[in-house]
Design a protein around this motif. Structure first.
Motif, mmCIF file in Angstrom:
data_model
loop_
_atom_site.group_PDB
_atom_site.id
_atom_site.type_symbol
_atom_site.label_atom_id
_atom_site.label_comp_id
_atom_site.label_asym_id
_atom_site.label_seq_id
_atom_site.Cartn_x
_atom_site.Cartn_y
_atom_site.Cartn_z
ATOM 1 N N CYS A 1 0.839 -1.209 0.000
ATOM 2 C CA CYS A 1 0.000 0.000 0.000
ATOM 3 C C CYS A 1 0.868 1.251 0.000
ATOM 4 N N GLU A 2 0.357 2.286 -0.636
ATOM 5 C CA GLU A 2 1.031 3.583 -0.700
ATOM 6 C C GLU A 2 0.029 4.652 -0.294
ATOM 7 N N ALA A 3 0.510 5.725 0.344
ATOM 8 C CA ALA A 3 -0.357 6.830 0.764
ATOM 9 C C ALA A 3 0.245 8.149 0.305
ATOM 10 N N PHE A 4 -0.604 8.985 -0.271
ATOM 11 C CA PHE A 4 -0.178 10.270 -0.806
ATOM 12 C C PHE A 4 -1.133 11.368 -0.368
ATOM 13 N N VAL A 5 -0.648 12.583 -0.414
ATOM 14 C CA VAL A 5 -1.499 13.753 -0.252
ATOM 15 C C VAL A 5 -1.495 14.502 -1.578
ATOM 16 N N ALA A 6 -2.696 14.633 -2.179
ATOM 17 C CA ALA A 6 -2.848 15.428 -3.395
ATOM 18 C C ALA A 6 -3.042 16.874 -2.977
ATOM 19 N N GLY A 7 -2.325 17.754 -3.633
ATOM 20 C CA GLY A 7 -2.408 19.167 -3.298
ATOM 21 C C GLY A 7 -3.377 19.913 -4.193
ATOM 22 N N PRO A 8 -3.614 21.178 -3.885
ATOM 23 C CA PRO A 8 -4.457 21.994 -4.762
ATOM 24 C C PRO A 8 -3.925 21.953 -6.196
ATOM 25 N N GLY A 9 -4.835 21.848 -7.149
ATOM 26 C CA GLY A 9 -4.444 21.790 -8.555
ATOM 27 C C GLY A 9 -4.160 20.388 -9.057
ATOM 28 N N GLN A 10 -4.380 19.369 -8.216
ATOM 29 C CA GLN A 10 -4.160 17.982 -8.646
ATOM 30 C C GLN A 10 -5.451 17.187 -8.529
ATOM 31 N N GLY A 11 -5.652 16.315 -9.492
ATOM 32 C CA GLY A 11 -6.698 15.305 -9.453
ATOM 33 C C GLY A 11 -6.036 13.968 -9.694
ATOM 34 N N ILE A 12 -6.822 12.905 -9.712
ATOM 35 C CA ILE A 12 -6.251 11.574 -9.927
ATOM 36 C C ILE A 12 -7.141 10.724 -10.819
ATOM 37 N N ILE A 13 -6.506 9.798 -11.507
ATOM 38 C CA ILE A 13 -7.197 8.736 -12.228
ATOM 39 C C ILE A 13 -6.702 7.423 -11.640
ATOM 40 N N TYR A 14 -7.615 6.660 -11.038
ATOM 41 C CA TYR A 14 -7.286 5.310 -10.594
ATOM 42 C C TYR A 14 -7.490 4.376 -11.776
ATOM 43 N N ARG A 15 -6.508 3.563 -12.099
ATOM 44 C CA ARG A 15 -6.652 2.565 -13.155
ATOM 45 C C ARG A 15 -7.606 1.457 -12.707
ATOM 46 N N ARG A 16 -8.171 0.779 -13.686
ATOM 47 C CA ARG A 16 -9.029 -0.377 -13.392
ATOM 48 C C ARG A 16 -8.333 -1.332 -12.442
ATOM 49 N N ASN A 17 -9.090 -1.868 -11.498
ATOM 50 C CA ASN A 17 -8.635 -2.895 -10.560
ATOM 51 C C ASN A 17 -7.631 -2.415 -9.520
ATOM 52 N N VAL A 18 -7.377 -1.123 -9.426
ATOM 53 C CA VAL A 18 -6.486 -0.623 -8.374
ATOM 54 C C VAL A 18 -7.316 -0.450 -7.105
ATOM 55 N N TRP A 19 -6.921 -1.138 -6.058
ATOM 56 C CA TRP A 19 -7.575 -0.967 -4.767
ATOM 57 C C TRP A 19 -7.249 0.425 -4.251
ATOM 58 N N HIS A 20 -8.256 1.114 -3.720
ATOM 59 C CA HIS A 20 -8.043 2.451 -3.185
ATOM 60 C C HIS A 20 -9.014 2.719 -2.036
#
Length: 162
Positions: free
Chosen positions: A100-119
């Protein structure tokens, strides 16, 4: 199990998806998002999610989710920081908690989780927060899988306590 958050970057997050932000000097930075994979018929769904209460760190996560038929994107509609916790799958399809990995997204960032990625479910470190969300959905198939963790995943700031 404990994981420390670090800033969200494409190089660190790339195995799980894409960071939505502009890179380089070109006018447009194109994104790669797969709404339907090999499953047809799929349609794109769009909605806005509201997070009324901020998540504090340290925090414990008891459940992960994934979407086997489509990528999923989150784009904040206001200047917020949000928690991004991801986990690859083991060969049996269950979350590989050791990776597992943990991140903090800052202002101005969004994310795309790929298919089958646990989140982890959407949680914002700043509230109130609103996110534009999009993913593929099928009328005849489920695109949401949930896994209750046998023991909580503790997320903390470096040097913080969990």
């Amino acid at each position: 199990m404990k994981r420390f958050v670090r800033p969200l970057t494409q190089s660190e997050f790339g195995a799980f998806g894409d960071v939505i932000q502009h890179y380089g000097g070109e006018r447009r930075h194109r994104l790669s998002i797969d709404f339907c994979g090999e499953h047809n018929p799929m349609r794109q769904a769009f909605w806005v999610s509201k997070v009324s209460t901020a998540t504090d760190l340290p925090n414990s996560i008891g459940q992960l989710e994934r979407h086997p038929l489509s990528d999923q994107a989150f784009v904040p509609l206001n200047a917020v920081q949000f928690l991004v916790v991801v986990c690859p799958s083991r060969p049996d399809g269950m979350p590989d908690m050791e990776a597992c990995e943990a991140f903090v997204a800052g202002p101005g960032q969004g994310i795309i989780y790929r298919r089958n990625v646990w989140h982890a479910p959407l949680s914002s470190l700043t509230a109130p927060a609103e996110f534009f969300v999009t993913m593929g959905v099928a009328d005849n198939a489920t695109n949401d899988e949930f896994c209750d963790l046998p023991s909580p995943l503790h997320i903390a700031l470096e040097g913080g306590h969990a």
